[in-house]
Scaffold this motif. Structure first.
Motif, PDB file in Angstrom:
ATOM      1  N   LEU A   9       0.831  -1.200   0.000  1.00  0.00           N
ATOM      2  CA  LEU A   9       0.000   0.000   0.000  1.00  0.00           C
ATOM      3  C   LEU A   9       0.871   1.258   0.000  1.00  0.00           C
ATOM      4  N   ALA A  10       1.914   1.252   0.811  1.00  0.00           N
ATOM      5  CA  ALA A  10       2.818   2.402   0.879  1.00  0.00           C
ATOM      6  C   ALA A  10       3.481   2.657  -0.470  1.00  0.00           C
ATOM      7  N   ALA A  11       3.925   1.585  -1.124  1.00  0.00           N
ATOM      8  CA  ALA A  11       4.577   1.724  -2.427  1.00  0.00           C
ATOM      9  C   ALA A  11       3.601   2.235  -3.468  1.00  0.00           C
ATOM     10  N   ARG A  12       2.373   1.766  -3.414  1.00  0.00           N
ATOM     11  CA  ARG A  12       1.368   2.174  -4.394  1.00  0.00           C
ATOM     12  C   ARG A  12       0.995   3.646  -4.251  1.00  0.00           C
ATOM     13  N   LEU A  13       0.864   4.112  -2.997  1.00  0.00           N
ATOM     14  CA  LEU A  13       0.443   5.494  -2.757  1.00  0.00           C
ATOM     15  C   LEU A  13       1.611   6.467  -2.663  1.00  0.00           C
ATOM     16  N   GLY A  14       2.820   5.929  -2.614  1.00  0.00           N
ATOM     17  CA  GLY A  14       3.990   6.799  -2.500  1.00  0.00           C
ATOM     18  C   GLY A  14       4.106   7.443  -1.140  1.00  0.00           C
ATOM     19  N   ILE A  15       3.776   6.691  -0.089  1.00  0.00           N
ATOM     20  CA  ILE A  15       3.822   7.213   1.278  1.00  0.00           C
ATOM     21  C   ILE A  15       4.665   6.269   2.128  1.00  0.00           C
ATOM     22  N   SER A  16       4.871   6.638   3.397  1.00  0.00           N
ATOM     23  CA  SER A  16       5.640   5.770   4.287  1.00  0.00           C
ATOM     24  C   SER A  16       4.773   4.585   4.714  1.00  0.00           C
ATOM     25  N   ARG A  17       5.432   3.520   5.152  1.00  0.00           N
ATOM     26  CA  ARG A  17       4.692   2.352   5.616  1.00  0.00           C
ATOM     27  C   ARG A  17       3.863   2.696   6.852  1.00  0.00           C
ATOM     28  N   ARG A  18       4.420   3.535   7.714  1.00  0.00           N
ATOM     29  CA  ARG A  18       3.698   3.948   8.926  1.00  0.00           C
ATOM     30  C   ARG A  18       2.405   4.670   8.578  1.00  0.00           C
ATOM     31  N   HIS A  19       2.480   5.554   7.584  1.00  0.00           N
ATOM     32  CA  HIS A  19       1.280   6.279   7.147  1.00  0.00           C
ATOM     33  C   HIS A  19       0.266   5.307   6.564  1.00  0.00           C
ATOM     34  N   ALA A  20       0.747   4.309   5.813  1.00  0.00           N
ATOM     35  CA  ALA A  20      -0.142   3.309   5.223  1.00  0.00           C
ATOM     36  C   ALA A  20      -0.896   2.556   6.314  1.00  0.00           C
ATOM     37  N   VAL A  21      -0.184   2.163   7.366  1.00  0.00           N
ATOM     38  CA  VAL A  21      -0.812   1.459   8.487  1.00  0.00           C
ATOM     39  C   VAL A  21      -1.861   2.349   9.142  1.00  0.00           C
ATOM     40  N   GLU A  22      -1.556   3.620   9.303  1.00  0.00           N
ATOM     41  CA  GLU A  22      -2.495   4.555   9.930  1.00  0.00           C
ATOM     42  C   GLU A  22      -3.775   4.684   9.116  1.00  0.00           C
ATOM     43  N   LEU A  23      -3.653   4.680   7.787  1.00  0.00           N
ATOM     44  CA  LEU A  23      -4.828   4.798   6.921  1.00  0.00           C
ATOM     45  C   LEU A  23      -5.765   3.611   7.102  1.00  0.00           C
ATOM     46  N   VAL A  24      -5.192   2.419   7.254  1.00  0.00           N
ATOM     47  CA  VAL A  24      -6.017   1.219   7.424  1.00  0.00           C
ATOM     48  C   VAL A  24      -6.547   1.119   8.853  1.00  0.00           C
ATOM     49  N   ALA A  25      -5.695   1.389   9.810  1.00  0.00           N
ATOM     50  CA  ALA A  25      -6.093   1.290  11.224  1.00  0.00           C
ATOM     51  C   ALA A  25      -7.202   2.283  11.568  1.00  0.00           C
ATOM     52  N   SER A  26      -7.183   3.437  10.915  1.00  0.00           N
ATOM     53  CA  SER A  26      -8.187   4.462  11.204  1.00  0.00           C
ATOM     54  C   SER A  26      -9.493   4.231  10.459  1.00  0.00           C
ATOM     55  N   GLY A  27      -9.474   3.297   9.492  1.00  0.00           N
ATOM     56  CA  GLY A  27     -10.682   3.044   8.711  1.00  0.00           C
ATOM     57  C   GLY A  27     -10.794   3.918   7.469  1.00  0.00           C
ATOM     58  N   THR A  28      -9.829   4.797   7.255  1.00  0.00           N
ATOM     59  CA  THR A  28      -9.846   5.627   6.054  1.00  0.00           C
ATOM     60  C   THR A  28      -9.816   4.738   4.814  1.00  0.00           C
ATOM     61  N   ILE A  29      -9.025   3.680   4.887  1.00  0.00           N
ATOM     62  CA  ILE A  29      -9.026   2.611   3.887  1.00  0.00           C
ATOM     63  C   ILE A  29      -9.441   1.338   4.609  1.00  0.00           C
ATOM     64  N   ALA A  30     -10.461   0.658   4.105  1.00  0.00           N
ATOM     65  CA  ALA A  30     -10.955  -0.551   4.764  1.00  0.00           C
ATOM     66  C   ALA A  30      -9.897  -1.646   4.757  1.00  0.00           C
TER      67      ALA A  30
END
Length: 231
Positions: A9-30
């Motif tokens: 997910l991080a590679a696809r969106l061009g973001i850090s892995r930590r940010h990717a985890v936050e997006l999923v953990a927060s429900g922003t991305i299911a």
């Protein structure tokens, strides 16, 4: 593959892995958390997130224009485009990368995931696309007829079709139905070549995605060479 790891997910969106985890953990991305503590993001939700981000950056085009772009890229005449819109489509084709095209046209339809009891029978009435006819792109991919992958006939109801063809809704399912939002009837039972490429280019499967992008890039180059006198 219907889920992405945090690293993917991080590679696809061009973001850090930590940010990717936050997006999923927060429900922003299911997604879901495994017993090991690793997070998996739902592929369909990732596509919706990307589409929303694109709209926010002003990159959105209408559904009809998106289909017109893919028709033109397939060397077909999109009769529903006005002359001014066709000119803008041609300008996009001369300047956009394959990745930009894939992202720009992805919101023209909605993807629904299922598990089909009999994929062969469930595909018989569809307009086929993506991995089911991937060999047409000539990028080293083989057709995968073990899974459903197609658009409903014009005016078709996704839930109704799924019900009558014994398909069970499943966000992690590998059988895919696309809503048919094409402004004009599609000839035949296979989508135009650029549509096949665009559908593969947003696949959560890395190999399919890479093949779709290569095909779009090749189609763009061919289109530019054929239309260079029309600049």
């Amino acid at each position: 593959m219907a889920e992405l790891t945090a690293t993917e997910l991080a590679a696809r969106l061009g973001i850090s892995r930590r940010h990717a985890v936050e997006l999923v953990a927060s429900g922003t991305i299911a997604g879901r958390k495994l017993s090991s503590g690793a997070w998996l993001a739902d592929a369909a939700s990732v596509l919706h997130y990307e589409a929303a981000a694109r709209r926010g950056s002003g990159g959105r085009i209408s559904t009809a224009t998106a289909w017109g772009l893919l028709w033109e890229l397939s060397n077909l005449h999109a009769s529903w485009l006005t002359p001014s819109t066709r000119w803008r489509v041609h300008r996009r084709l001369r300047t956009m990368s394959a990745e930009e095209i894939a992202r720009t046209v992805s919101s023209r339809t909605r993807t629904h995931r299922y598990r089909a009891a009999n994929p062969s029978k469930a595909s018989t009435e569809l307009i086929i696309t993506g991995r089911a006819v991937a060999s047409l792109l000539d990028v080293g991919l083989m057709d995968d007829i073990r899974r459903v992958c197609g658009y409903l006939p014009s005016g078709g109801d996704v839930k109704g079709y799924a019900s009558t063809h014994f398909m069970v809704e499943d966000t992690t399912g590998l059988d895919v139905l696309y809503e048919n939002t094409v402004p004009s009837p599609v000839k035949g039972n296979v989508m135009p070549i650029a549509v096949i490429a665009a559908d593969l280019a947003v696949s959560p499967n890395t190999r399919e995605r890479s093949g779709g992008l290569r095909a779009l890039e090749k189609l763009c180059q061919q289109w530019i060479e054929a239309n260079q006198l029309q600049r």
